[in-house]
Design a protein around this motif. Structure first.
Motif, PDB file in Angstrom:
ATOM      1  N   GLU A 100       0.859  -1.158  -0.004  1.00 15.04           N
ATOM      2  CA  GLU A 100       0.011   0.070  -0.092  1.00 15.04           C
ATOM      3  C   GLU A 100       0.684   1.176   0.168  1.00 15.04           C
ATOM      4  O   GLU A 100       1.961   1.196   0.412  1.00 15.04           O
ATOM      5  CB  GLU A 100      -1.046   0.117   1.111  1.00 15.04           C
ATOM      6  N   SER A 101       0.262   2.267  -0.449  1.00 19.30           N
ATOM      7  CA  SER A 101       0.957   3.844  -0.528  1.00 19.30           C
ATOM      8  C   SER A 101       0.177   4.697  -0.120  1.00 19.30           C
ATOM      9  O   SER A 101      -1.040   4.565   0.235  1.00 19.30           O
ATOM     10  CB  SER A 101       1.478   4.052  -2.094  1.00 19.30           C
ATOM     11  N   PHE A 102       0.890   5.860   0.276  1.00 12.71           N
ATOM     12  CA  PHE A 102       0.396   6.977   0.870  1.00 12.71           C
ATOM     13  C   PHE A 102      -0.764   7.705  -0.156  1.00 12.71           C
ATOM     14  O   PHE A 102      -1.563   7.926   0.331  1.00 12.71           O
ATOM     15  CB  PHE A 102       1.653   8.104   1.129  1.00 12.71           C
ATOM     16  N   SER A 103      -0.260   7.756  -1.358  1.00 11.94           N
ATOM     17  CA  SER A 103      -1.235   8.397  -2.223  1.00 11.94           C
ATOM     18  C   SER A 103      -1.139   7.670  -3.911  1.00 11.94           C
ATOM     19  O   SER A 103      -1.839   8.356  -4.527  1.00 11.94           O
ATOM     20  CB  SER A 103      -0.582   9.996  -2.599  1.00 11.94           C
ATOM     21  N   GLY A 104      -0.572   6.852  -3.991  1.00  7.32           N
ATOM     22  CA  GLY A 104      -0.773   6.003  -5.431  1.00  7.32           C
ATOM     23  C   GLY A 104       0.829   6.300  -6.171  1.00  7.32           C
ATOM     24  O   GLY A 104       1.657   6.083  -5.229  1.00  7.32           O
ATOM     25  N   GLY A 105       0.657   6.817  -7.229  1.00 13.90           N
ATOM     26  CA  GLY A 105       1.952   6.891  -8.076  1.00 13.90           C
ATOM     27  C   GLY A 105       2.804   8.191  -7.729  1.00 13.90           C
ATOM     28  O   GLY A 105       2.582   8.847  -6.929  1.00 13.90           O
ATOM     29  N   LEU A 106       3.903   8.062  -8.625  1.00 17.37           N
ATOM     30  CA  LEU A 106       4.795   9.168  -8.495  1.00 17.37           C
ATOM     31  C   LEU A 106       4.258  10.517  -8.746  1.00 17.37           C
ATOM     32  O   LEU A 106       3.476  10.408  -9.721  1.00 17.37           O
ATOM     33  CB  LEU A 106       6.192   8.890  -9.379  1.00 17.37           C
ATOM     34  N   HIS A 107       4.179  11.362  -7.841  1.00 18.22           N
ATOM     35  CA  HIS A 107       3.517  12.780  -7.984  1.00 18.22           C
ATOM     36  C   HIS A 107       4.308  13.921  -7.485  1.00 18.22           C
ATOM     37  O   HIS A 107       4.996  13.674  -6.878  1.00 18.22           O
ATOM     38  CB  HIS A 107       2.163  12.542  -7.616  1.00 18.22           C
ATOM     39  N   ARG A 108       3.850  15.313  -7.674  1.00 15.33           N
ATOM     40  CA  ARG A 108       4.213  16.211  -7.122  1.00 15.33           C
ATOM     41  C   ARG A 108       3.271  17.404  -6.850  1.00 15.33           C
ATOM     42  O   ARG A 108       2.206  17.345  -7.647  1.00 15.33           O
ATOM     43  CB  ARG A 108       5.376  16.927  -8.021  1.00 15.33           C
ATOM     44  N   ARG A 132       2.984  11.203 -12.511  1.00  8.96           N
ATOM     45  CA  ARG A 132       3.828  10.570 -13.730  1.00  8.96           C
ATOM     46  C   ARG A 132       3.087   9.343 -13.818  1.00  8.96           C
ATOM     47  O   ARG A 132       2.859   8.553 -13.074  1.00  8.96           O
ATOM     48  CB  ARG A 132       5.238  10.405 -12.997  1.00  8.96           C
ATOM     49  N   ALA A 133       2.689   9.041 -15.201  1.00  9.57           N
ATOM     50  CA  ALA A 133       2.159   7.845 -15.597  1.00  9.57           C
ATOM     51  C   ALA A 133       2.499   7.476 -17.175  1.00  9.57           C
ATOM     52  O   ALA A 133       2.848   8.170 -17.850  1.00  9.57           O
ATOM     53  CB  ALA A 133       0.277   8.216 -15.518  1.00  9.57           C
ATOM     54  N   PHE A 134       2.006   6.373 -17.527  1.00 11.69           N
ATOM     55  CA  PHE A 134       2.138   5.949 -18.855  1.00 11.69           C
ATOM     56  C   PHE A 134       1.006   6.622 -19.805  1.00 11.69           C
ATOM     57  O   PHE A 134      -0.156   6.444 -19.367  1.00 11.69           O
ATOM     58  CB  PHE A 134       2.046   4.468 -19.173  1.00 11.69           C
ATOM     59  N   CYS A 135       1.314   7.246 -20.873  1.00  8.88           N
ATOM     60  CA  CYS A 135       0.579   7.974 -21.881  1.00  8.88           C
ATOM     61  C   CYS A 135       0.585   6.823 -23.182  1.00  8.88           C
ATOM     62  O   CYS A 135       1.506   6.733 -23.737  1.00  8.88           O
ATOM     63  CB  CYS A 135       1.178   9.143 -22.243  1.00  8.88           C
ATOM     64  N   PRO A 136      -0.484   6.271 -23.354  1.00  4.33           N
ATOM     65  CA  PRO A 136      -0.662   5.444 -24.557  1.00  4.33           C
ATOM     66  C   PRO A 136      -0.404   6.137 -25.893  1.00  4.33           C
ATOM     67  O   PRO A 136       0.250   5.545 -26.776  1.00  4.33           O
ATOM     68  CB  PRO A 136      -1.976   4.993 -24.536  1.00  4.33           C
ATOM     69  N   ASP A 137      -0.548   7.596 -26.048  1.00  2.00           N
ATOM     70  CA  ASP A 137      -0.357   8.193 -27.469  1.00  2.00           C
ATOM     71  C   ASP A 137       1.296   8.576 -27.387  1.00  2.00           C
ATOM     72  O   ASP A 137       1.669   8.222 -28.418  1.00  2.00           O
ATOM     73  CB  ASP A 137      -1.078   9.479 -27.370  1.00  2.00           C
ATOM     74  N   CYS A 138       1.903   8.646 -26.298  1.00  2.00           N
ATOM     75  CA  CYS A 138       3.439   9.181 -26.259  1.00  2.00           C
ATOM     76  C   CYS A 138       3.921   7.732 -26.125  1.00  2.00           C
ATOM     77  O   CYS A 138       5.145   7.971 -26.434  1.00  2.00           O
ATOM     78  CB  CYS A 138       3.542  10.206 -25.083  1.00  2.00           C
ATOM     79  N   GLU A 139       3.394   6.624 -25.817  1.00  2.00           N
ATOM     80  CA  GLU A 139       3.904   5.287 -25.608  1.00  2.00           C
ATOM     81  C   GLU A 139       5.195   5.344 -24.661  1.00  2.00           C
ATOM     82  O   GLU A 139       6.247   4.838 -25.015  1.00  2.00           O
ATOM     83  CB  GLU A 139       4.306   4.774 -27.052  1.00  2.00           C
ATOM     84  N   ASP A 140       5.040   6.273 -23.381  1.00  2.00           N
ATOM     85  CA  ASP A 140       5.896   6.286 -22.314  1.00  2.00           C
ATOM     86  C   ASP A 140       5.328   7.009 -21.378  1.00  2.00           C
ATOM     87  O   ASP A 140       4.369   7.609 -21.202  1.00  2.00           O
ATOM     88  CB  ASP A 140       7.286   7.246 -23.030  1.00  2.00           C
ATOM     89  N   GLY A 188       7.104  20.804  -6.045  1.00  2.00           N
ATOM     90  CA  GLY A 188       7.696  20.458  -7.306  1.00  2.00           C
ATOM     91  C   GLY A 188       8.416  19.333  -7.376  1.00  2.00           C
ATOM     92  O   GLY A 188       8.865  19.031  -8.550  1.00  2.00           O
ATOM     93  N   GLU A 189       8.739  18.671  -6.026  1.00  2.00           N
ATOM     94  CA  GLU A 189       9.740  17.338  -6.324  1.00  2.00           C
ATOM     95  C   GLU A 189       8.750  16.157  -6.510  1.00  2.00           C
ATOM     96  O   GLU A 189       7.760  15.946  -5.576  1.00  2.00           O
ATOM     97  CB  GLU A 189      10.608  17.349  -4.964  1.00  2.00           C
ATOM     98  N   PHE A 190       9.042  15.277  -7.243  1.00  2.00           N
ATOM     99  CA  PHE A 190       8.209  14.117  -7.638  1.00  2.00           C
ATOM    100  C   PHE A 190       8.520  13.111  -6.475  1.00  2.00           C
ATOM    101  O   PHE A 190       9.749  12.798  -6.117  1.00  2.00           O
ATOM    102  CB  PHE A 190       8.590  13.250  -8.956  1.00  2.00           C
ATOM    103  N   GLN A 191       7.685  12.513  -6.072  1.00  2.00           N
ATOM    104  CA  GLN A 191       7.683  11.342  -4.810  1.00  2.00           C
ATOM    105  C   GLN A 191       6.532  10.419  -4.836  1.00  2.00           C
ATOM    106  O   GLN A 191       5.467  10.960  -5.104  1.00  2.00           O
ATOM    107  CB  GLN A 191       7.949  12.188  -3.409  1.00  2.00           C
ATOM    108  N   LYS A 192       7.037   9.471  -4.096  1.00  2.00           N
ATOM    109  CA  LYS A 192       5.868   8.164  -4.062  1.00  2.00           C
ATOM    110  C   LYS A 192       6.225   7.647  -2.762  1.00  2.00           C
ATOM    111  O   LYS A 192       7.544   7.160  -2.607  1.00  2.00           O
ATOM    112  CB  LYS A 192       6.045   7.473  -5.073  1.00  2.00           C
ATOM    113  N   GLY A 193       5.405   7.451  -1.934  1.00  2.00           N
ATOM    114  CA  GLY A 193       5.857   6.629  -0.430  1.00  2.00           C
ATOM    115  C   GLY A 193       4.889   5.472  -0.236  1.00  2.00           C
ATOM    116  O   GLY A 193       3.894   5.453  -0.713  1.00  2.00           O
TER     117      GLY A 193
END
Length: 158
Positions: A45-53, A125-133, A92-97
């Motif tokens: 489990e995580s505090f908030s989900g994915g890598l975010h800022r 930060r998440a995968f974008c299907p159109d950018c494929e990254d 502004g700093e990306f983090q995930k706990g």
């Protein structure tokens, strides 16, 4: 003056259901300029989900018991934060706990200024299907669910 026992604060999971116990203590206290949430994280489990800022809020996490793992920055450097330790993230700093260990993590997320998030200032930060990254996405909360919009191509997913 306001006073509340953590046990009396109602459990409120986020829409991604990435944790079992999240108690918005600052809401129970009626704070306007300070956010404070209590968490109990089981393995995975995580505090908030994915890598975010948060571009408008600095965050401090205090680990009361167990060991929390944080991924920091776009290179996802990992930092272990053990019982009795704190970690700070500037705006502004990306983090995930999260709990990578298995032993229950009890901890606190503290943020200022503001008792809640300005959704226009939150990015993930998440995968974008159109950018494929993996790309940075703006985050919005629509009808109780998160909606992500890629900042590179404008693709929205939710």
């Amino acid at each position: 003056m306001e006073k509340v026992a953590v046990e009396a604060v109602e459990n409120e999971r986020n829409p991604m259901k990435v944790h079992s116990v999240r108690k918005p203590v600052s809401r129970a206290l009626g704070t306007d300029h300070f956010a404070m949430n209590y968490f109990e994280l089981e393995a995975g489990e995580s505090f908030s989900g994915g890598l975010h800022r948060h571009n408008d809020q600095e965050e401090v996490f205090y680990v009361e018991s167990g060991t929390a793992t944080f991924e920091v920055g776009l290179d996802r450097e990992t930092v272990a934060v053990e019982s009795g330790e704190l970690i700070r993230f500037p705006p502004g700093e990306f983090q995930k706990g999260y709990n990578a260990d298995g032993e229950t993590v009890e901890g606190w997320a503290l943020g200022a200024p503001g008792a809640g998030h300005d959704w226009d200032e939150l990015q993930s930060r998440a995968f974008c299907p159109d950018c494929e990254d993996e790309r940075t996405h703006d985050v919005d909360l629509a009808d109780g669910a998160f909606e992500l919009t890629c900042t590179d191509c404008g693709t929205t997913q939710g």
